[in-house]
Design an enzyme around this catalytic site. Structure first.
Site, PDB file in Angstrom:
ATOM      1  N   ASP A 193       8.662  -4.403 -14.062  1.00 40.78           N
ATOM      2  CA  ASP A 193       9.316  -5.757 -14.050  1.00 40.78           C
ATOM      3  C   ASP A 193       8.041  -6.473 -13.372  1.00 40.78           C
ATOM      4  OD1 ASP A 193       9.491  -4.682 -11.395  1.00 40.78           O
ATOM      5  OD2 ASP A 193      11.376  -4.515 -11.763  1.00 40.78           O
ATOM      6  N   THR A 194       6.917  -6.030 -13.184  1.00 43.30           N
ATOM      7  CA  THR A 194       6.009  -6.480 -12.351  1.00 43.30           C
ATOM      8  C   THR A 194       4.441  -6.199 -13.123  1.00 43.30           C
ATOM      9  OG1 THR A 194       6.908  -6.283 -10.233  1.00 43.30           O
ATOM     10  CG2 THR A 194       4.649  -6.528 -10.164  1.00 43.30           C
ATOM     11  N   VAL A 195       3.709  -7.344 -12.996  1.00 46.60           N
ATOM     12  CA  VAL A 195       2.264  -6.929 -13.217  1.00 46.60           C
ATOM     13  C   VAL A 195       1.143  -6.931 -12.273  1.00 46.60           C
ATOM     14  CG1 VAL A 195       2.330  -7.641 -15.627  1.00 46.60           C
ATOM     15  CG2 VAL A 195       1.610  -9.350 -13.901  1.00 46.60           C
TER      16      VAL A 195
END
Length: 414
Positions: free
Chosen positions: A381-383
């Site tokens: 859910d994160t870059v």
């Protein structure tokens, strides 16, 4: 809780992007038995992201004379288009900047602030015993656009409008969906179908896009064009803010226009520890950056090298150190303005690590680990991306929705 972002710094040699020689032995880079390729090296700048389209956009900025911060914001905007399950303009942003000119570290916390109306009393009146993690009540003010604005205003050499050009083009014209993203889309198909507006945007043919299939997001393009024209105010006081608030209100949520208008990002003091001669720097709460520092402090007392990479003992002590640090995270992490005084300093101290290290037995896993006692004191859910330039500027950067495709506002939540 927020994600953590950081990088390492050696006091004698400065920040380094490459630590292994490029000489190749057999099929593996020399000195890196577990690597599959030689390290990339660059003379005037480098950027690394999770998507080649974003990396290429950031690299073009560097080639055109922009700095690492310009490149990072440009790449981040592209990621907000091409990796919608991971991040977007409705999410949060965290960054640590090493300023080559001064040798100073700067940390930006542009995570979302909760609504003024999001009080314990309000949640209790709705039948909640704790703040919900999904649904309209979990939505806070997005911090990404303010973060882009702050980074470019303080360190950038290009305008926000210029930085958004590649992202707008991909949102308008479409992009080939990457393999991992196609899997994310498919895994979240039922979630996306649960809300008509979400489905219209992300399931335009009634299904998730396939690997390699072109996907365009004209609605997002319109929003990005408004931000490019009107700057951060277009998002926080203009038509975008009004549209978001109207939608949240229709879903019985708590955000209002005041929440958007008064939103600000914070330049904060990073936290750090030293691990075997290297200074590791992380974001302070409300992010969970201290977890990485606590883990390293615990692991410093073990001879990791002698255990061997990915050996049973190595994996055991790493797992146990993580369990301890996450137990502390679950109990002590909070908004930095509301954490108990002295707890953070204690959590990342060497003596506290020695105490917790003593709880780890090499012969077996602990049944459970309690959080430290200071009473006296999912899917991706994160870059993440990083960039460096010829002037010595380096940025370590996160954008996040915290959960796949965000807060799941299309599903019913009591």
């Amino acid at each position: 809780m927020r994600d953590c972002v950081g990088f390492c710094h050696n006091a004698d040699r400065g920040i380094r992007l490459v630590s292994t020689p490029s000489t190749v032995s057999g099929d593996r880079p020399f000195g890196n038995l577990y690597g599959t390729r030689s390290p990339a090296v660059g003379r005037r700048g480098m950027i690394a992201t999770s998507q080649s389209l974003a990396s290429a956009a950031g690299l073009k900025v560097l080639q055109d004379g922009g700095n690492a911060i310009d490149a990072a914001v440009t790449a981040a905007a592209v990621l907000a288009v091409v990796e919608p399950s991971m991040n977007g303009i409705g999410g949060d942003l965290l960054a640590i900047v090493f300023e080559g000119r001064t040798g100073m570290l700067h940390a930006l916390d542009s995570t979302g602030r909760s609504a003024y109306a999001a009080t314990p009393q309000e949640f209790a009146s709705r039948g909640f015993t704790e703040a919900p993690s999904k649904g309209p009540l979990a939505v806070d003010v997005p911090g990404v656009v303010e973060g882009w604005h702050q980074l470019l205003t303080r360190f950038g050499t290009i305008s926000l409008s210029r930085a958004l050009e590649p992202a707008i083009a991909y949102a308008c014209d479409g992009f080939p969906v990457a393999e991992i993203m196609a899997g994310e889309w498919s895994a979240n198909a039922d979630l996306l179908r649960s809300d008509p507006h979400t489905a219209a945007t992300f399931l335009p043919q009634g299904r998730p896009p396939l690997h390699g299939e072109l996907f365009a997001n004209p609605r997002l393009a319109t929003s990005l064009e408004a931000i490019a024209t009107g700057g951060r105010d277009a998002f926080y006081t203009g038509t975008i803010a009004r549209a978001i608030v109207a939608d949240i209100k229709a879903r019985n949520g708590l955000l209002d226009l005041r929440d958007f208008a008064e939103h600000t990002a914070d330049w904060v003091t990073p936290i750090s520890t030293n691990y075997r001669g290297y200074d590791l720097v992380e974001m302070p709460p409300s992010t969970q950056g201290f977890v990485a520092l606590e883990m390293l402090n615990i692991l410093e007392g073990f001879d990791i090298r002698a255990m061997g990479h990915n050996s049973a003992d190595y994996l055991h002590v790493v797992s146990e150190a993580k369990r301890i640090a996450f137990a502390d995270r679950g109990t002590w992490l909070a908004d930095r303005d509301h954490m108990r005084a002295g707890v953070l300093e204690r959590l990342i101290s060497k003596d506290y690590a020695a105490k917790r290290r003593a709880e780890i037995a090499l012969s077996k896993a602990g049944a459970t680990y309690a959080a430290g006692d200071f009473s006296g004191a999912d899917r991706g859910d994160t870059v993440y991306l990083t960039a460096a330039d010829a002037s010595g500027n380096v940025i370590s950067f996160i954008q996040s929705l915290f959960a796949s495709f965000g807060a799941e506002i299309g599903r019913a939540h009591v």
